[in-house]
Design a protein around this motif. Structure first.
Motif, PDB file in Angstrom:
ATOM      1  N   SER A  94       0.845  -1.188   0.000  1.00 53.73           N
ATOM      2  CA  SER A  94       0.000   0.000   0.000  1.00 53.73           C
ATOM      3  C   SER A  94       0.878   1.235   0.000  1.00 53.73           C
ATOM      4  CB  SER A  94      -0.884   0.000   1.257  1.00 53.73           C
ATOM      5  OG  SER A  94      -1.640   1.190   1.316  1.00 53.73           O
ATOM      6  N   ILE A  95       0.307   2.327  -0.446  1.00 50.63           N
ATOM      7  CA  ILE A  95       0.943   3.629  -0.310  1.00 50.63           C
ATOM      8  C   ILE A  95      -0.162   4.622   0.010  1.00 50.63           C
ATOM      9  CG2 ILE A  95       0.844   4.227  -2.761  1.00 50.63           C
ATOM     10  CD1 ILE A  95       3.689   5.502  -2.307  1.00 50.63           C
ATOM     11  N   THR A  96       0.073   5.473   0.959  1.00 49.66           N
ATOM     12  CA  THR A  96      -0.924   6.454   1.372  1.00 49.66           C
ATOM     13  C   THR A  96      -0.211   7.682   1.933  1.00 49.66           C
ATOM     14  OG1 THR A  96      -2.985   6.727   2.606  1.00 49.66           O
ATOM     15  CG2 THR A  96      -1.202   5.556   3.722  1.00 49.66           C
ATOM     16  N   TRP A  97      -0.962   8.708   2.217  1.00 53.28           N
ATOM     17  CA  TRP A  97      -0.422   9.940   2.792  1.00 53.28           C
ATOM     18  C   TRP A  97      -0.676   9.936   4.288  1.00 53.28           C
ATOM     19  CZ3 TRP A  97       2.041  13.822  -0.026  1.00 53.28           C
ATOM     20  CH2 TRP A  97       2.063  13.622  -1.407  1.00 53.28           C
ATOM     21  N   LEU A  98       0.397  10.039   5.076  1.00 53.81           N
ATOM     22  CA  LEU A  98       0.300  10.021   6.531  1.00 53.81           C
ATOM     23  C   LEU A  98       1.172  11.109   7.140  1.00 53.81           C
ATOM     24  CD1 LEU A  98       0.805   6.178   7.140  1.00 53.81           C
ATOM     25  CD2 LEU A  98      -1.375   7.409   7.194  1.00 53.81           C
ATOM     26  N   THR A  99       0.834  11.503   8.351  1.00 56.43           N
ATOM     27  CA  THR A  99       1.707  12.362   9.143  1.00 56.43           C
ATOM     28  C   THR A  99       2.672  11.466   9.904  1.00 56.43           C
ATOM     29  OG1 THR A  99       0.316  12.284  11.115  1.00 56.43           O
ATOM     30  CG2 THR A  99      -0.206  14.006   9.465  1.00 56.43           C
ATOM     31  N   PRO A 100       3.764  12.012  10.441  1.00 60.08           N
ATOM     32  CA  PRO A 100       4.653  11.177  11.262  1.00 60.08           C
ATOM     33  C   PRO A 100       3.920  10.548  12.447  1.00 60.08           C
ATOM     34  CG  PRO A 100       5.743  13.239  10.741  1.00 60.08           C
ATOM     35  CD  PRO A 100       4.317  13.361  10.261  1.00 60.08           C
ATOM     36  N   GLU A 101       2.984  11.264  13.035  1.00 62.14           N
ATOM     37  CA  GLU A 101       2.243  10.731  14.172  1.00 62.14           C
ATOM     38  C   GLU A 101       1.355   9.552  13.750  1.00 62.14           C
ATOM     39  OE1 GLU A 101       3.596  14.766  14.754  1.00 62.14           O
ATOM     40  OE2 GLU A 101       2.201  14.026  13.240  1.00 62.14           O
ATOM     41  N   GLU A 102       0.725   9.656  12.591  1.00 66.55           N
ATOM     42  CA  GLU A 102      -0.105   8.554  12.096  1.00 66.55           C
ATOM     43  C   GLU A 102       0.739   7.332  11.760  1.00 66.55           C
ATOM     44  OE1 GLU A 102      -3.776  10.957   9.938  1.00 66.55           O
ATOM     45  OE2 GLU A 102      -1.834  10.837   8.924  1.00 66.55           O
ATOM     46  N   LEU A 103       1.885   7.554  11.136  1.00 70.31           N
ATOM     47  CA  LEU A 103       2.777   6.434  10.823  1.00 70.31           C
ATOM     48  C   LEU A 103       3.256   5.761  12.096  1.00 70.31           C
ATOM     49  CD1 LEU A 103       4.297   4.714   8.773  1.00 70.31           C
ATOM     50  CD2 LEU A 103       6.092   6.461   8.745  1.00 70.31           C
ATOM     51  N   ASP A 104       3.584   6.555  13.116  1.00 71.15           N
ATOM     52  CA  ASP A 104       4.009   6.012  14.397  1.00 71.15           C
ATOM     53  C   ASP A 104       2.896   5.170  15.025  1.00 71.15           C
ATOM     54  OD1 ASP A 104       5.947   5.805  16.572  1.00 71.15           O
ATOM     55  OD2 ASP A 104       4.554   7.091  17.699  1.00 71.15           O
ATOM     56  N   GLU A 105       1.666   5.641  14.941  1.00 69.06           N
ATOM     57  CA  GLU A 105       0.530   4.907  15.496  1.00 69.06           C
ATOM     58  C   GLU A 105       0.318   3.582  14.760  1.00 69.06           C
ATOM     59  OE1 GLU A 105      -4.328   5.329  15.928  1.00 69.06           O
ATOM     60  OE2 GLU A 105      -3.159   7.077  15.354  1.00 69.06           O
ATOM     61  N   ILE A 106       0.385   3.619  13.441  1.00 66.41           N
ATOM     62  CA  ILE A 106       0.240   2.383  12.654  1.00 66.41           C
ATOM     63  C   ILE A 106       1.363   1.412  12.982  1.00 66.41           C
ATOM     64  CG2 ILE A 106       0.366   1.432  10.307  1.00 66.41           C
ATOM     65  CD1 ILE A 106      -1.220   3.938   9.405  1.00 66.41           C
ATOM     66  N   GLY A 107       2.584   1.927  13.096  1.00 64.25           N
ATOM     67  CA  GLY A 107       3.719   1.069  13.445  1.00 64.25           C
ATOM     68  C   GLY A 107       3.529   0.389  14.789  1.00 64.25           C
ATOM     69  N   ALA A 108       3.009   1.123  15.774  1.00 65.37           N
ATOM     70  CA  ALA A 108       2.757   0.535  17.098  1.00 65.37           C
ATOM     71  C   ALA A 108       1.685  -0.544  17.016  1.00 65.37           C
ATOM     72  CB  ALA A 108       2.357   1.622  18.086  1.00 65.37           C
ATOM     73  N   GLN A 109       0.639  -0.299  16.221  1.00 63.51           N
ATOM     74  CA  GLN A 109      -0.419  -1.296  16.066  1.00 63.51           C
ATOM     75  C   GLN A 109       0.109  -2.558  15.383  1.00 63.51           C
ATOM     76  OE1 GLN A 109      -3.388   0.914  13.917  1.00 63.51           O
ATOM     77  NE2 GLN A 109      -4.170   1.928  15.751  1.00 63.51           N
ATOM     78  N   ILE A 110       0.914  -2.379  14.352  1.00 62.47           N
ATOM     79  CA  ILE A 110       1.484  -3.538  13.657  1.00 62.47           C
ATOM     80  C   ILE A 110       2.406  -4.310  14.599  1.00 62.47           C
ATOM     81  CG2 ILE A 110       3.084  -4.238  11.824  1.00 62.47           C
ATOM     82  CD1 ILE A 110       1.821  -1.982  10.103  1.00 62.47           C
ATOM     83  N   GLN A 111       3.230  -3.591  15.354  1.00 63.60           N
ATOM     84  CA  GLN A 111       4.117  -4.270  16.305  1.00 63.60           C
ATOM     85  C   GLN A 111       3.305  -5.077  17.308  1.00 63.60           C
ATOM     86  OE1 GLN A 111       7.470  -2.152  18.021  1.00 63.60           O
ATOM     87  NE2 GLN A 111       7.044  -3.098  19.987  1.00 63.60           N
ATOM     88  N   ASP A 112       2.219  -4.516  17.812  1.00 68.86           N
ATOM     89  CA  ASP A 112       1.371  -5.257  18.746  1.00 68.86           C
ATOM     90  C   ASP A 112       0.838  -6.539  18.106  1.00 68.86           C
ATOM     91  OD1 ASP A 112       1.761  -3.378  20.724  1.00 68.86           O
ATOM     92  OD2 ASP A 112      -0.166  -2.379  20.425  1.00 68.86           O
ATOM     93  N   LEU A 113       0.407  -6.441  16.843  1.00 71.13           N
ATOM     94  CA  LEU A 113      -0.096  -7.626  16.139  1.00 71.13           C
ATOM     95  C   LEU A 113       1.003  -8.661  15.928  1.00 71.13           C
ATOM     96  CD1 LEU A 113      -2.357  -5.988  13.411  1.00 71.13           C
ATOM     97  CD2 LEU A 113      -3.116  -7.401  15.333  1.00 71.13           C
ATOM     98  N   LEU A 114       2.179  -8.207  15.494  1.00 66.93           N
ATOM     99  CA  LEU A 114       3.273  -9.134  15.211  1.00 66.93           C
ATOM    100  C   LEU A 114       3.773  -9.833  16.469  1.00 66.93           C
ATOM    101  CD1 LEU A 114       5.385  -7.086  12.632  1.00 66.93           C
ATOM    102  CD2 LEU A 114       3.785  -8.926  12.164  1.00 66.93           C
ATOM    103  N   LEU A 115       3.685  -9.161  17.602  1.00 68.08           N
ATOM    104  CA  LEU A 115       4.233  -9.712  18.836  1.00 68.08           C
ATOM    105  C   LEU A 115       3.187 -10.390  19.711  1.00 68.08           C
ATOM    106  CD1 LEU A 115       6.646  -6.786  19.768  1.00 68.08           C
ATOM    107  CD2 LEU A 115       7.115  -8.851  18.447  1.00 68.08           C
ATOM    108  N   ARG A 116       1.942 -10.404  19.262  1.00 65.55           N
ATOM    109  CA  ARG A 116       0.839 -10.939  20.065  1.00 65.55           C
ATOM    110  C   ARG A 116       1.090 -12.372  20.535  1.00 65.55           C
ATOM    111  NH1 ARG A 116      -4.783 -10.312  17.434  1.00 65.55           N
ATOM    112  NH2 ARG A 116      -4.342  -8.164  18.004  1.00 65.55           N
TER     113      ARG A 116
END
Length: 189
Positions: free
Chosen positions: A138-160
């Motif tokens: 995917s490619i989309t337009w994000l702010t640094p804060e949004e990218l950070d939030e998505i990264g944290a969510q993905i990390q939570d999923l990957l480490l579940r």
């Protein structure tokens, strides 16, 4: 999920210890198949026991693996120490940046080879696994804060389910190892 430990890398030598293809393979073998001796790992990976032993000692020096119960001397088993690795903070020392780049390169080459291997052999797998496997882009337009939030969510999923690496009793009956990789990086425009 059990308590998860994250290694915050500030020592370039500790980080650079991961920047070796054989060490990536050793870590994977120990994570997926459990404790093993250098001799057993050498047989599985098509290498020599002394070479595997040397690389295991390097990984142990920085806490990526440790002695497992039982055995001694040349029959000493090693085990994986489940933990995440984090580096790449703003303002970090250039030595950490260089070591992180080296680890990222080895890790990316390793994971891309695993993806290509899956692509070549996927038709031989059960239909349920073929249907469940995915590759998203995917490619989309994000702010640094949004990218950070998505990264944290993905990390939570990957480490579940990380605790399943250390405790086979936690693995459901039909579970098998699954490779997961994600990145979110700014695109040039």
């Amino acid at each position: 999920m059990a308590e998860f430990r994250m290694r915050e890398h500030t020592d370039p030598q500790a980080l650079r210890a991961l920047a070796h293809p054989l060490r990536m393979k050793l870590l994977q073998e120990l994570a997926l198949r459990g404790p093993a001796t250098a001799t057993e790992l050498a047989e599985r990976l098509g290498d020599t026991a002394p070479n595997c032993s040397w690389h295991l000692r390097q990984l142990a020096k920085y806490g990526y693996v440790e002695d497992a119960p039982g055995g001694q001397g040349r029959q000493r088993p090693w085990r994986f120490v489940p933990a995440g690795n984090r580096w790449g903070t703003p303002g970090e020392a250039p030595e950490i940046t260089a070591a992180g780049d080296a680890v990222s390169e080895v890790m990316l080459q390793y994971e891309l080879a695993e993806l290509q291997s899956w692509q070549e052999r996927r038709s031989k797998h059960d239909a349920n696994w073929r249907a469940a496997a995915f590759l998203n882009q995917s490619i989309t337009w994000l702010t640094p804060e949004e990218l950070d939030e998505i990264g944290a969510q993905i990390q939570d999923l990957l480490l579940r389910h990380l605790d399943r690496l250390a405790d086979p009793e936690l693995r459901p009956e039909n579970a098998r190892p699954v490779r997961m990789l994600a990145w979110g990086i700014p695109a040039e425009h």
